[in-house]
Scaffold this motif. Structure first.
Motif, PDB file in Angstrom:
ATOM      1  N   LEU A   1       0.827  -1.203   0.000  1.00 29.94           N
ATOM      2  CA  LEU A   1       0.000   0.000   0.000  1.00 29.94           C
ATOM      3  C   LEU A   1       0.862   1.253   0.000  1.00 29.94           C
ATOM      4  O   LEU A   1       0.592   2.231  -0.688  1.00 29.94           O
ATOM      5  CB  LEU A   1      -0.922   0.013   1.228  1.00 29.94           C
TER       6      LEU A   1
ATOM      7  N   ILE B   1       3.865   1.506  -1.183  1.00 27.45           N
ATOM      8  CA  ILE B   1       4.468   1.661  -2.508  1.00 27.45           C
ATOM      9  C   ILE B   1       3.495   2.356  -3.455  1.00 27.45           C
ATOM     10  O   ILE B   1       3.838   3.315  -4.137  1.00 27.45           O
ATOM     11  CB  ILE B   1       4.874   0.279  -3.082  1.00 27.45           C
ATOM     12  N   VAL B   2       2.234   1.887  -3.458  1.00 24.06           N
ATOM     13  CA  VAL B   2       1.230   2.498  -4.333  1.00 24.06           C
ATOM     14  C   VAL B   2       1.052   3.973  -3.979  1.00 24.06           C
ATOM     15  O   VAL B   2       1.014   4.842  -4.853  1.00 24.06           O
ATOM     16  CB  VAL B   2      -0.112   1.739  -4.221  1.00 24.06           C
ATOM     17  N   ALA B   3       0.987   4.270  -2.663  1.00 24.62           N
ATOM     18  CA  ALA B   3       0.797   5.655  -2.230  1.00 24.62           C
ATOM     19  C   ALA B   3       1.952   6.533  -2.689  1.00 24.62           C
ATOM     20  O   ALA B   3       1.753   7.649  -3.182  1.00 24.62           O
ATOM     21  CB  ALA B   3       0.655   5.711  -0.706  1.00 24.62           C
TER      22      ALA B   3
ATOM     23  N   MET C   1       4.001   6.095  -5.203  1.00 23.80           N
ATOM     24  CA  MET C   1       3.943   6.310  -6.656  1.00 23.80           C
ATOM     25  C   MET C   1       2.897   7.368  -6.996  1.00 23.80           C
ATOM     26  O   MET C   1       3.085   8.173  -7.899  1.00 23.80           O
ATOM     27  CB  MET C   1       3.630   5.008  -7.384  1.00 23.80           C
TER      28      MET C   1
ATOM     29  N   GLY D   1       0.805   2.515   5.637  1.00 22.29           N
ATOM     30  CA  GLY D   1       0.554   2.488   4.200  1.00 22.29           C
ATOM     31  C   GLY D   1      -0.859   2.920   3.862  1.00 22.29           C
ATOM     32  O   GLY D   1      -1.087   3.727   2.967  1.00 22.29           O
TER      33      GLY D   1
ATOM     34  N   TYR E   1      -1.258   6.676   4.363  1.00 16.85           N
ATOM     35  CA  TYR E   1      -0.653   7.431   3.260  1.00 16.85           C
ATOM     36  C   TYR E   1      -1.502   7.340   2.003  1.00 16.85           C
ATOM     37  O   TYR E   1      -1.739   8.322   1.313  1.00 16.85           O
ATOM     38  CB  TYR E   1       0.755   6.907   2.963  1.00 16.85           C
ATOM     39  N   LEU E   2      -1.977   6.115   1.732  1.00 18.35           N
ATOM     40  CA  LEU E   2      -2.778   5.904   0.530  1.00 18.35           C
ATOM     41  C   LEU E   2      -4.046   6.744   0.580  1.00 18.35           C
ATOM     42  O   LEU E   2      -4.431   7.374  -0.405  1.00 18.35           O
ATOM     43  CB  LEU E   2      -3.126   4.418   0.403  1.00 18.35           C
TER      44      LEU E   2
ATOM     45  N   ILE F   1      -3.241  10.309  -0.148  1.00 14.17           N
ATOM     46  CA  ILE F   1      -2.981  10.512  -1.574  1.00 14.17           C
ATOM     47  C   ILE F   1      -4.290  10.511  -2.370  1.00 14.17           C
ATOM     48  O   ILE F   1      -4.489  11.340  -3.265  1.00 14.17           O
ATOM     49  CB  ILE F   1      -2.026   9.414  -2.103  1.00 14.17           C
TER      50      ILE F   1
ATOM     51  N   ALA G   1       2.016   8.109 -12.270  1.00 14.49           N
ATOM     52  CA  ALA G   1       2.054   7.186 -11.133  1.00 14.49           C
ATOM     53  C   ALA G   1       1.967   5.740 -11.607  1.00 14.49           C
ATOM     54  O   ALA G   1       2.741   4.878 -11.178  1.00 14.49           O
ATOM     55  CB  ALA G   1       0.909   7.499 -10.173  1.00 14.49           C
TER      56      ALA G   1
ATOM     57  N   SER H   1       5.295   4.622 -13.303  1.00 13.72           N
ATOM     58  CA  SER H   1       6.428   4.321 -12.426  1.00 13.72           C
ATOM     59  C   SER H   1       6.143   3.074 -11.596  1.00 13.72           C
ATOM     60  O   SER H   1       7.051   2.294 -11.311  1.00 13.72           O
ATOM     61  CB  SER H   1       6.828   5.510 -11.533  1.00 13.72           C
ATOM     62  N   LEU H   2       4.879   2.875 -11.234  1.00 13.05           N
ATOM     63  CA  LEU H   2       4.520   1.657 -10.501  1.00 13.05           C
ATOM     64  C   LEU H   2       4.765   0.421 -11.362  1.00 13.05           C
ATOM     65  O   LEU H   2       5.380  -0.555 -10.916  1.00 13.05           O
ATOM     66  CB  LEU H   2       3.050   1.728 -10.078  1.00 13.05           C
TER      67      LEU H   2
END
Lengths: 176, 160
Positions: A51, A53-55, A57, B5, B8-9, B12, B34, B37-38
Motif C-alpha cells: 500500500l 508503494i502504491v501511495a 507512486m 501504508g 498514506y494511501l 494521496i 504514477a 512508475s509503478l
C-alpha cells in the motif's frame, strides 16, 4: 531473430526477477521447507509495504505534474545554494520507510530541477532516524547513538558533494 | 506498516480528489505518471522482496552475530560494513541486533559501521536504485556511502 531479441530484452529488463526465480527453484529442490518459509517471509514483507508503494507512486505523479520546476530548482537546485543542502539533510533525518520507496520520490524531485548533491544528501542523512532515536538509545545507549547520529549528519553533505562531483564529471561516452 | 501504508494511501487519494476538482486533465496526467512508475518498479520490487525472504531464512541474525561477535580491528570493521550492506530489514531490526552484539563485547566501531551501512548502503536495492537513477549514480553513491560508514564507525570508536 525476433524471438531472440525479445528474450534478450526480457533478460535485460527483468534479470533480477529471473535471478530470484532461479534461486527459489534451486532452494526448493534443495530444502523445500526453508524455501517455503523464505517465500512466506517475502510475501508477508511485500504485502505489508504494498500500500505504501502504491501511495508513494501516487505522490510521484503529483510531484511531476503539479509542483513547478521553478520552485524546486529555486529551493533545491543550484540557485538554492547551501541552504538546499541543509533542507536535504533535515528531510533525510525525518524520512522513514524503506529506501527503494524513497528512490522514485527523489528521482521525481531530481527531474523537477533538484541537484544531484541534494538527492544524495537526503539519502545519506536518511541513516539518522530522528523518529527512532528513542529506540536506538534504548538498545545502544546515549553516547553511542548520539555520536553516531551526529557524525552521520556531519558526513551527509560532503557525501552529497562527492557523488555529485562524480556524476558531473564528463565521460568519454558523453553520458551523465 | 500496513496501517501507515493505508493512511498514506488515503491521504494521496484525497489529494487526487482535490486535484481532480482543480483540473481533471492534469490529475489524469498525474495518474498516468504514477501508473507508469509503478508498472516499471513493481517487478523489481517483487524480486527484491523474494530475495529478502531467501536472505532472512538462509542467513539469519545468528550468522551475523558469529561473524561480528569476537573480532576487532580492520577485519571486524570491514565485516561490519559488508554485513550491513547485504543485510536487509528495517533499522528497527538493526538496533536490537547491534545492542546484543555490543553487550556481548563486540568492537563498537564495527557495530557503528554495521548500522550506518545497514541503512545507507544496499546491495539488494542496488538494482532498483540503478533502474531509477542510473547505474553510475547507484555505484558512486553506494561506494562512497560504504566508505563513509567505515569512517563514521572508526570515529564513533574514538569519541564514544
Amino acid at each position: 531473430m525476433m524471438l531472440r531479441g525479445t528474450l534478450w530484452m526480457l533478460l535485460r529488463s527483468q534479470w533480477l526477477l529471473l535471478l530470484a526465480i532461479t534461486l527459489y527453484g534451486w532452494a526448493f529442490s534443495a530444502t523445500p521447507d526453508r524455501a517455503l518459509e523464505a517465500l512466506k517471509v517475502a510475501g508477508n514483507s511485500f504485502s505489508s509495504v504494498l500500500l505504501l508503494i502504491v501511495a508513494v507512486m501516487g505522490l510521484v505523479g503529483v510531484i511531476q505534474v503539479w509542483i513547478s520546476r521553478d520552485l524546486i530548482s529555486r529551493l533545491l537546485g543550484r540557485q538554492g545554494g547551501f541552504r538546499a543542502f541543509f533542507i536535504a539533510a533535515a528531510c533525510g533525518t525525518v524520512l522513514i520507510g524503506p529506501a527503494y520507496i524513497i528512490f522514485p520520490l527523489l528521482m521525481s524531485i531530481r527531474a523537477q530541477g533538484a541537484r544531484w548533491g541534494v538527492i544524495v544528501t537526503v539519502l545519506a542523512a536518511y541513516a539518522v532516524k530522528i523518529p527512532m532515536i528513542p529506540l536506538e538509545v534504548q538498545y545502544l545507549g546515549w553516547g553511542f547513538s548520539l555520536t553516531r547520529s551526529l557524525l552521520t549528519i556531519l558526513f551527509a553533505i560532503p557525501i552529497g558533494l562527492a557523488v555529485e562531483a562524480i556524476m558531473e564529471r564528463p565521460t568519454a561516452d558523453g553520458g551523465h | 506498516m500496513t496501517n501507515v501504508g493505508l493512511t498514506y494511501l488515503l491521504l494521496i487519494v484525497i489529494a487526487y480528489g482535490v486535484l481532480f476538482g482543480i483540473s481533471p486533465g492534469r490529475c489524469r496526467q498525474s495518474l498516468a505518471v504514477a501508473g507508469q512508475s509503478l508498472g516499471r518498479l513493481l517487478p523489481l520490487l517483487v524480486a527484491v522482496f523474494a530475495l529478502i525472504g531467501l536472505f532472512q531464512v538462509y542467513l539469519p541474525p545468528e550468522v551475523i552475530e558469529r561473524r561480528l561477535g569476537a573480532a576487532s580491528g580492520w577485519s571486524a570493521l570491514l565485516s561490519g560494513g559488508l554485513l550491513g550492506a547485504v543485510a536487509i530489514g528495517p533499522p528497527v531490526a538493526a538496533f536490537p541486533l547491534a545492542g546484543s552484539l555490543l553487550a556481548a563485547g563486540a568492537w563498537p566501531p564495527a557495530i557503528a559501521a554495521f548500522i550506518v551501512s545497514w541503512v545507507s548502503v544496499g546491495v539488494f536495492s542496488l538494482p532498483v536504485e540503478a533502474e531509477v537513477f542510473g547505474l553510475r549514480f547507484a555505484l558512486a553513491r553506494n561506494g562512497i556511502a560504504f566508505l563513509a560508514a567505515l569512517l563514521i564507525g572508526l570515529l564513533v570508536g574514538v569519541v564514544a
